[in-house]
Design an enzyme around this catalytic site. Sequence first.
Site, mmCIF file in Angstrom:
data_model
loop_
_atom_site.group_PDB
_atom_site.id
_atom_site.type_symbol
_atom_site.label_atom_id
_atom_site.label_comp_id
_atom_site.label_asym_id
_atom_site.label_seq_id
_atom_site.Cartn_x
_atom_site.Cartn_y
_atom_site.Cartn_z
ATOM 1 N N ARG A 1 0.786 -1.166 -0.099
ATOM 2 C CA ARG A 1 0.030 -0.043 -0.170
ATOM 3 C C ARG A 1 0.925 1.014 -0.106
ATOM 4 N NH1 ARG A 1 -4.537 0.121 4.370
ATOM 5 N NH2 ARG A 1 -3.041 0.463 5.728
ATOM 6 N N THR B 1 -1.419 7.450 -0.499
ATOM 7 C CA THR B 1 -2.662 7.188 -1.175
ATOM 8 C C THR B 1 -3.425 5.877 -0.668
ATOM 9 O OG1 THR B 1 -1.675 5.886 -2.757
ATOM 10 C CG2 THR B 1 -1.651 8.276 -3.084
ATOM 11 N N ASP C 1 0.102 -3.404 12.503
ATOM 12 C CA ASP C 1 0.948 -3.776 10.992
ATOM 13 C C ASP C 1 0.980 -5.215 11.080
ATOM 14 O OD1 ASP C 1 2.555 -2.061 8.599
ATOM 15 O OD2 ASP C 1 2.717 -4.208 9.010
ATOM 16 N N ASP D 1 4.585 -6.097 9.720
ATOM 17 C CA ASP D 1 5.814 -6.064 10.826
ATOM 18 C C ASP D 1 5.867 -6.722 12.068
ATOM 19 O OD1 ASP D 1 6.735 -3.785 9.129
ATOM 20 O OD2 ASP D 1 5.706 -2.313 10.313
HETATM 21 C C1 PRP Z 1 -1.295 -4.871 4.419
HETATM 22 C C2 PRP Z 1 -2.062 -6.312 4.553
HETATM 23 C C3 PRP Z 1 -2.624 -6.217 3.359
HETATM 24 C C4 PRP Z 1 -2.969 -4.770 3.172
HETATM 25 C C5 PRP Z 1 -4.484 -4.414 3.454
HETATM 26 O O1 PRP Z 1 -0.160 -5.036 3.739
HETATM 27 O O2 PRP Z 1 -1.318 -7.453 4.616
HETATM 28 O O3 PRP Z 1 -2.050 -6.826 2.021
HETATM 29 O O4 PRP Z 1 -2.223 -3.934 3.878
HETATM 30 O O5 PRP Z 1 -4.735 -3.236 3.362
HETATM 31 P P1 PRP Z 1 -6.094 -2.650 2.150
HETATM 32 O O6 PRP Z 1 -7.191 -3.617 2.464
HETATM 33 O O7 PRP Z 1 -6.011 -1.270 2.664
HETATM 34 O O8 PRP Z 1 -5.353 -2.791 0.881
HETATM 35 P P2 PRP Z 1 1.050 -3.795 3.574
HETATM 36 O O9 PRP Z 1 0.566 -3.150 2.205
HETATM 37 O O10 PRP Z 1 1.364 -3.157 4.710
HETATM 38 O O11 PRP Z 1 2.292 -4.716 3.133
HETATM 39 P P3 PRP Z 1 3.189 -5.710 3.788
HETATM 40 O O12 PRP Z 1 2.384 -7.077 3.486
HETATM 41 O O13 PRP Z 1 4.320 -5.955 2.970
HETATM 42 O O14 PRP Z 1 3.339 -5.372 5.214
HETATM 43 N N1 URA Z 2 -2.611 -3.240 7.123
HETATM 44 C C1 URA Z 2 -2.189 -4.046 8.346
HETATM 45 O O1 URA Z 2 -1.016 -4.784 8.391
HETATM 46 N N2 URA Z 2 -2.995 -3.524 9.266
HETATM 47 C C2 URA Z 2 -3.944 -3.047 9.100
HETATM 48 O O2 URA Z 2 -4.805 -2.475 10.279
HETATM 49 C C3 URA Z 2 -4.452 -2.263 8.064
HETATM 50 C C4 URA Z 2 -3.707 -2.828 6.930
#
Ligand code: PRP
Ligand code: URA
Length: 209
Positions: free
Chosen positions: A104, A108, A200, A203
């Site tokens: 993400r 945005t 998160d 993380d």
């Molecule tokens: C997180 C999560 C989803 C996304 C959900 O990933 O694991 O993929 O956010 O958010 P959304 O429904 O608003 O799209 P992130 O983009 O943080 O990446 P990561 O898995 O690399 O931490």
């Molecule tokens: N992605 C995450 O990892 N946590 C949230 O709460 C939303 C998006």
Amino acid sequence: MSKVYVFDHPLIQHKLTYIRDKNTGTKEFRELVDEVATLMAFEITREMPLEEIEVETPVTTAKSKVLSGKKLAIVPILRAGIGMVDGVLNLIPAAKVGHIGLYRDPETLKPIEYYAKLPADVEERDFIIVDPMLATGGSAVEAINSLKKRGAKNIKFMCLIAAPEGVEAIQKVHGDVDIYIAALDEKLNDHGYIVPGLGDAGDRLFGTK
Ligand code: PRP
Ligand code: URA
């Protein structure tokens, strides 16, 4: 319209509480996510079609059931989805694993695809996309787009925690994709995080910041 299934099994709910707890460290968080993914896989496979075959027992011939129908593929959304893969494979070891890389944009909140690799026989497989979090739904909608673009026809989406906004986003764009969750939370905050959520997921799984 896609259906939403909330897995309220007591073991799933119990483990989810400790996944949410901010005092749960990386090792335990990872183990709990793995265990919940296995339990959710058990529930999600409940409707798998069976066929009857004959088997020779040491005593006689018996009619008995085995799985029939299409083969499965699991597709984690990178990174955090990786944390759920082994848990599903515990129950379905023959499943293939594809990967969709999305992150993400922090400004945005729009998902950006950086990787996609799926099994060769996409059209013959049923897919389960896994990701711990369904927040705005942007990542899930984009991952489903990506699978469909490559020929996938039967897709389920499985996550630990969903926000109402994310469920709505999938239902609006992909009414044919059912959603399987451990909890439906209250809302998103201004940063697109699920409230109360678990923070998160990536993380916490990988010990990054
Ligand atoms: C997180 C999560 C989803 C996304 C959900 O990933 O694991 O993929 O956010 O958010 P959304 O429904 O608003 O799209 P992130 O983009 O943080 O990446 P990561 O898995 O690399 O931490
Ligand atoms: N992605 C995450 O990892 N946590 C949230 O709460 C939303 C998006």
